[in-house]
Design a protein around this motif. Structure first.
Motif, PDB file in Angstrom:
ATOM      1  N   ARG A 365       0.831  -1.209   0.000  1.00 29.41           N
ATOM      2  CA  ARG A 365       0.000   0.000   0.000  1.00 29.41           C
ATOM      3  C   ARG A 365       0.870   1.266   0.000  1.00 29.41           C
ATOM      4  NH1 ARG A 365      -3.422  -3.296   3.317  1.00 29.41           N
ATOM      5  NH2 ARG A 365      -2.299  -2.633   5.207  1.00 29.41           N
ATOM      6  N   GLU A 368       2.381   1.692  -3.516  1.00 30.56           N
ATOM      7  CA  GLU A 368       1.406   2.225  -4.464  1.00 30.56           C
ATOM      8  C   GLU A 368       1.159   3.702  -4.220  1.00 30.56           C
ATOM      9  OE1 GLU A 368      -2.045  -0.164  -4.075  1.00 30.56           O
ATOM     10  OE2 GLU A 368      -1.180  -1.929  -5.078  1.00 30.56           O
ATOM     11  N   LYS A 369       1.146   4.078  -2.963  1.00 31.39           N
ATOM     12  CA  LYS A 369       0.940   5.486  -2.624  1.00 31.39           C
ATOM     13  C   LYS A 369       2.105   6.340  -3.104  1.00 31.39           C
ATOM     14  CE  LYS A 369      -0.079   8.465   1.344  1.00 31.39           C
ATOM     15  NZ  LYS A 369      -0.266   8.494   2.823  1.00 31.39           N
ATOM     16  N   GLU A 371       4.158   5.635  -5.551  1.00 29.93           N
ATOM     17  CA  GLU A 371       4.258   5.625  -7.011  1.00 29.93           C
ATOM     18  C   GLU A 371       3.089   6.312  -7.694  1.00 29.93           C
ATOM     19  OE1 GLU A 371       4.549   1.522  -7.939  1.00 29.93           O
ATOM     20  OE2 GLU A 371       6.695   1.371  -7.408  1.00 29.93           O
ATOM     21  N   LYS A 372       2.170   6.837  -6.936  1.00 27.17           N
ATOM     22  CA  LYS A 372       0.996   7.486  -7.500  1.00 27.17           C
ATOM     23  C   LYS A 372       1.409   8.767  -8.218  1.00 27.17           C
ATOM     24  CE  LYS A 372      -3.698   8.765  -6.138  1.00 27.17           C
ATOM     25  NZ  LYS A 372      -4.620   8.945  -4.982  1.00 27.17           N
ATOM     26  N   GLU A 376      -2.400  12.971 -10.367  1.00 27.56           N
ATOM     27  CA  GLU A 376      -3.541  12.386  -9.670  1.00 27.56           C
ATOM     28  C   GLU A 376      -3.721  13.025  -8.309  1.00 27.56           C
ATOM     29  OE1 GLU A 376      -3.702   8.202  -9.436  1.00 27.56           O
ATOM     30  OE2 GLU A 376      -3.277   7.860 -11.563  1.00 27.56           O
ATOM     31  N   ASP A 377      -2.566  13.334  -7.648  1.00 25.71           N
ATOM     32  CA  ASP A 377      -2.644  14.022  -6.355  1.00 25.71           C
ATOM     33  C   ASP A 377      -3.268  15.394  -6.515  1.00 25.71           C
ATOM     34  OD1 ASP A 377      -1.491  11.881  -5.092  1.00 25.71           O
ATOM     35  OD2 ASP A 377       0.563  12.658  -5.280  1.00 25.71           O
ATOM     36  N   ASP A 380      -6.900  15.095  -6.982  1.00 24.92           N
ATOM     37  CA  ASP A 380      -7.538  14.818  -5.704  1.00 24.92           C
ATOM     38  C   ASP A 380      -7.706  16.086  -4.896  1.00 24.92           C
ATOM     39  OD1 ASP A 380      -7.666  12.201  -6.381  1.00 24.92           O
ATOM     40  OD2 ASP A 380      -5.868  11.597  -5.234  1.00 24.92           O
TER      41      ASP A 380
END
Length: 397
Positions: A365, A368-369, A371-372, A376-377, A380
């Motif tokens: 987790r 993945e966070k 590598e986001k 996308e951030d 968001d």
């Protein structure tokens, strides 16, 4: 280390009073490749096993077992040992199963054979003495098989025993006793028990319906009857549907073109349904007729249902759609307490697996966070900002 523990366990088994460990396999190293025999039965696409502790474990050496390694394959592997009989003794068949692939359809069971087993020709139709262990296929099949061979025919337990369907190691234990009783345990906890005669169809029923007995012609098993004095009211019969009294013929209706106009039908508010006389207690009622039973002339009691005259081999003979199951800790003995002790020790394996699996999931987790993508951030943040405005207006109100 694992080899030392196995050697010590073997010495304890040899010198224990009234304790026989007929077979034990913990797959400590690659020696299994020379001890176990793959089937070469024609017409089957067989998969191979590999020695591994899997993706998560408690101890990387102690927890090694044989893992199915190829998807959509049959697996057929067996090993022979010194033959024995459980005549007058308990029989314990125990092993562990770990479906770390989150299995969707496949077997996780073990088969026990006599010395007639042709190892290189073992296949699904090969006769066996006992088949025991979990079987999963979709949400509808998640059960523990307990099958015994009796007089050349395989008999499946009549009870439904649910197996474990998670990704961790679980211990399956079958105990057969010389008093013709049995127990099935999962992780050292009894999940089913009873009598061999009652829970399998080894023998014909002790009682059968008397073929000479017939229900008497004057036997009245009607609990109630129509009241002979009840009569239908004169005003009861009303049609179920009537013409709509409020309907009128449309002005543009042409009888020659459209035919004779008829008003639409509607439910009749005065309709009472089909009349039936009320029911009263039947004065001639004798109750349900029970067919008399007699002793079944074909029934012969067998005090040796539990007995296996010869046990000589174990095998993994199964099919898996999705590979990844690990088999380990195989034990065949007459010592119930010894089996339970090994089961208690395996609880540390389950605890360690859960701990490592949770750590792996958390690390995944975090990865993945990290590598986001940044956009996308930003999206968001924009979404959060967009959502914030209506909340502020609501607060002002």
């Amino acid at each position: 280390m694992k080899s030392l523990v196995l050697a010590l366990a073997s010495l304890v088994a040899i010198y224990s009073v009234n304790c026989d460990v007929y077979f034990e396999e913990k797959f400590p190293d690659d020696s299994w490749e020379s001890n176990w025999i793959y089937s070469e039965h024609p017409g089957k696409e067989f998969g191979k096993f590999k020695l591994t502790a899997g993706k998560f474990f408690n101890d990387p050496e102690e927890d090694k077992g044989l893992q199915t390694s190829e998807d959509a394959r049959f697996y057929a592997l067996s090993r022979k040992f010194e033959p024995f009989s459980n005549d007058g003794k308990n029989l314990v068949v125990q092993f562990s199963v770990k479906h770390e692939q989150d299995i969707d359809c496949g077997g996780g069971y073990l088969k026990v054979f006599d010395c007639n087993l042709e190892q290189k020709d073992m296949h699904g139709e090969t006769p066996y003495e006992i088949m025991f262990g979990p079987d999963i296929c979709g949400p509808g099949t998640k059960k523990v098989h307990v099958i015994f061979s009796y007089k050349g025919k395989n008999h499946l337990i009549k009870k439904d025993i649910r197996c474990k369907d998670d990704v961790y190691t679980h211990l399956y234990t079958l105990i057969v006793k010389p008093d013709n009783t049995y127990e099935v345990l999962i992780d050292n906890e009894v999940v089913e028990k009873g009598g061999l005669e009652e829970d399998w169809d080894f023998l014909p029923p002790q009682k059968i319906k008397d073929p000479e007995a017939k229900k008497p012609e004057d036997w009245d098993d009607r609990k109630t009857i129509p009241d002979p004095e009840d009569t239908k009211p004169e005003d009861w019969d009303k049609p179920e549907h009537i013409a709509d009294p409020d309907a009128t013929k449309p002005e543009d209706w042409d009888d020659e073109m459209d035919g004779e106009w008829e008003p639409p039908m509607i439910d009749n508010p005065d309709y009472k349904g089909v009349w039936a006389p009320k029911q009263i207690d039947n004065p001639a009622y004798k109750g349900p007729w029970v067919h008399p039973e007699i002793d079944n002339p074909e029934y012969v009691a067998d005090a040796n249902l539990y007995k296996r005259s010869e046990i000589c081999a174990v095998g993994l003979d199964l099919w898996q759609v999705k590979s990844g199951t690990i088999f380990d800790n195989i034990l065949i003995t007459d010592d119930i307490e010894a089996a339970k002790e090994r089961g208690e020790a395996l609880k540390k394996t389950l605890e360690g697996e859960k701990k490592m699996k949770n750590e792996q999931d958390e690390a995944e987790r975090e990865k993945e966070k990290a590598e986001k993508p940044e956009d996308e951030d930003d999206e968001d943040l924009d979404d959060e900002a967009g959502d914030a405005a209506p909340v502020e207006e609501h607060d002002e109100l």
